[in-house]
Design a protein around this motif. Structure first.
Motif, PDB file in Angstrom:
ATOM      1  N   MET A   1      89.761  24.291  14.465  1.00 18.62           N
ATOM      2  CA  MET A   1      89.722  25.203  15.615  1.00 18.62           C
ATOM      3  C   MET A   1      89.369  26.603  15.156  1.00 18.62           C
ATOM      4  N   ALA A   2      89.906  27.055  14.057  1.00 22.05           N
ATOM      5  CA  ALA A   2      89.596  28.380  13.537  1.00 22.05           C
ATOM      6  C   ALA A   2      88.131  28.456  13.145  1.00 22.05           C
ATOM      7  N   SER A   3      87.594  27.395  12.553  1.00 22.12           N
ATOM      8  CA  SER A   3      86.187  27.367  12.179  1.00 22.12           C
ATOM      9  C   SER A   3      85.298  27.431  13.422  1.00 22.12           C
TER      10      SER A   3
ATOM     11  N   THR B   1      82.657  30.447  14.446  1.00 20.75           N
ATOM     12  CA  THR B   1      81.259  30.152  14.753  1.00 20.75           C
ATOM     13  C   THR B   1      80.898  30.677  16.151  1.00 20.75           C
ATOM     14  N   ALA B   2      81.793  30.486  17.130  1.00 22.28           N
ATOM     15  CA  ALA B   2      81.535  30.955  18.486  1.00 22.28           C
ATOM     16  C   ALA B   2      81.514  32.483  18.529  1.00 22.28           C
ATOM     17  N   GLY B   3      82.304  33.133  17.690  1.00 19.05           N
ATOM     18  CA  GLY B   3      82.337  34.596  17.649  1.00 19.05           C
ATOM     19  C   GLY B   3      81.046  35.194  17.150  1.00 19.05           C
ATOM     20  N   LYS B   4      80.234  34.398  16.458  1.00 20.28           N
ATOM     21  CA  LYS B   4      78.967  34.907  15.927  1.00 20.28           C
ATOM     22  C   LYS B   4      77.804  34.714  16.902  1.00 20.28           C
ATOM     23  N   VAL B   5      78.062  34.097  18.043  1.00 16.68           N
ATOM     24  CA  VAL B   5      77.006  33.875  19.039  1.00 16.68           C
ATOM     25  C   VAL B   5      76.545  35.235  19.561  1.00 16.68           C
ATOM     26  N   PRO B   6      75.229  35.489  19.569  1.00 17.07           N
ATOM     27  CA  PRO B   6      74.739  36.792  20.030  1.00 17.07           C
ATOM     28  C   PRO B   6      74.922  36.978  21.538  1.00 17.07           C
TER      29      PRO B   6
END
Length: 150
Positions: free
Chosen positions: A5-7, A11-16
């Protein structure tokens, strides 16, 4: 499962995201901005009323009717021609003499002369009266225009 879940969140936090750069920056901004909402909550109703004040007249009348916000305006049809009123002789006489003054005022010779002059477009006799009135109305030495010049 928490590592997965943290991974996923990283990954979702890096979505532009436009204007913010990434989803994580947008999330941080949203959390910071949400702390300020209670202080501005009192302005919500006036803001909505003020916005509608300007926007509502620009909304299409057909859309308002379609959504049920306004009733459909139906122009009135042609009205039937009015029926003529039947008048008796006394009513006709009253209408014929309605403009006449009571008491039988008779014009004086001056009134007749002024009437003749006015029909010809001459106002000399009235100009004499106007001048006499003007001289009585104006106080010598008084000049109201001086105050306007300052």
């Amino acid at each position: 499962m928490s590592a997965a879940m943290a991974s996923l969140l990283q990954t979702a936090g890096k979505v532009p995201v436009p204007l913010f750069g990434s989803l994580s920056t947008l999330t941080l901004w949203g959390a910071n901005a949400s702390r300020k909402f209670p202080a501005a909550a009192g302005w919500a109703f006036p803001a909505v009323v003020g916005g509608l004040w300007f926007v509502w007249p620009a909304v299409d009348q057909e859309w308002k009717e379609e959504m049920g916000f306004a009733r459909k305006v139906i122009p009135p049809g042609e009205a039937p021609a009015p029926k003529p009123v039947a008048l008796d002789d006394s009513a006709k006489d009253a209408i014929a003499n309605a403009y006449k003054a009571d008491g039988g005022h008779k014009p004086t010779a001056i009134d007749i002369q002024i009437g003749k002059e006015l029909r010809m477009g001459v106002t000399t006799s009235l100009e004499k009266e106007w001048e006499a009135f003007n001289e009585k109305a104006i106080r010598p030495g008084e000049d109201d225009d001086d105050e306007d010049d300052d």
